[in-house]
Design an enzyme around this catalytic site. Sequence first.
Site, short mmCIF file in Angstrom:
data_model
loop_
_atom_site.label_atom_id
_atom_site.label_comp_id
_atom_site.label_asym_id
_atom_site.label_seq_id
_atom_site.Cartn_x
_atom_site.Cartn_y
_atom_site.Cartn_z
N CYS A 8 0.87 -1.18 0.00
CA CYS A 8 0.00 0.00 0.00
C CYS A 8 0.91 1.23 0.00
CB CYS A 8 -1.00 -0.01 1.16
SG CYS A 8 -0.31 0.20 2.80
N ARG A 14 -3.55 -0.63 5.35
CA ARG A 14 -4.11 -1.66 4.48
C ARG A 14 -3.19 -2.86 4.25
NH1 ARG A 14 -5.41 2.23 -0.42
NH2 ARG A 14 -3.53 3.18 0.45
N ASP A 118 -14.22 -20.07 -13.88
CA ASP A 118 -14.86 -21.37 -13.81
C ASP A 118 -14.03 -22.24 -12.85
OD1 ASP A 118 -15.40 -24.17 -14.35
OD2 ASP A 118 -16.38 -23.53 -16.20
#
Length: 196
Positions: A8, A14, A118
């Site tokens: 970050c 963060r 998928d």
Amino acid sequence: MIEIFAVCTGNICRSPLAAQLLRARLADYPVVVESAGTRGRPAAMTPDAKRLAEMHGALPGDAEEHRARYLTERMLASQDLILGMAREHRRAIAELVPAKVQVTFTVRELARLAQAADPLDLEAAAQGPDAKTRLRGILRHLSSLRGRVTPPRDAAEDDVVDPFGRSWNTYQLSAAQLVPAVDEVARVVELARPGR
């Protein structure tokens, strides 16, 4: 041993939170998770970031022990997965180490791509004798989905808001964006576990 790196700006909100949560979620896995900032300077995490770490399951003492670091090219050389907290960090990483573009994502971008993938394709991509090789295949597949998966309506949806110097509500918003993405990253890394 899989190596993951979070980036970050200041390395006090963060990215250390992301690293600590990943370490906790992958505690029984051979993984090293570290962090640094594009403008990091030696400092502790902010009190509110520490509070979030404890609230969301960081390992005991992890937040207290953190000291910010400045990002260098050397830190990224061996990393298997690099997570920017925002697009500006992904860009800085790509400029610092162009060879790592395929394994560099914003944390929310990786989560978005993994959720859109998928499951059978992810399983097929996770081929190889060890976790590093299997993760490399998964990340190559997820990187190939950039531009094929519908992007967010607003590109900022791939970013985690920076809460530094802002209200507790902003820290909570930042965590609401970061924590589900970290959980999805942990799921992706688990897919690389041999013998699953």
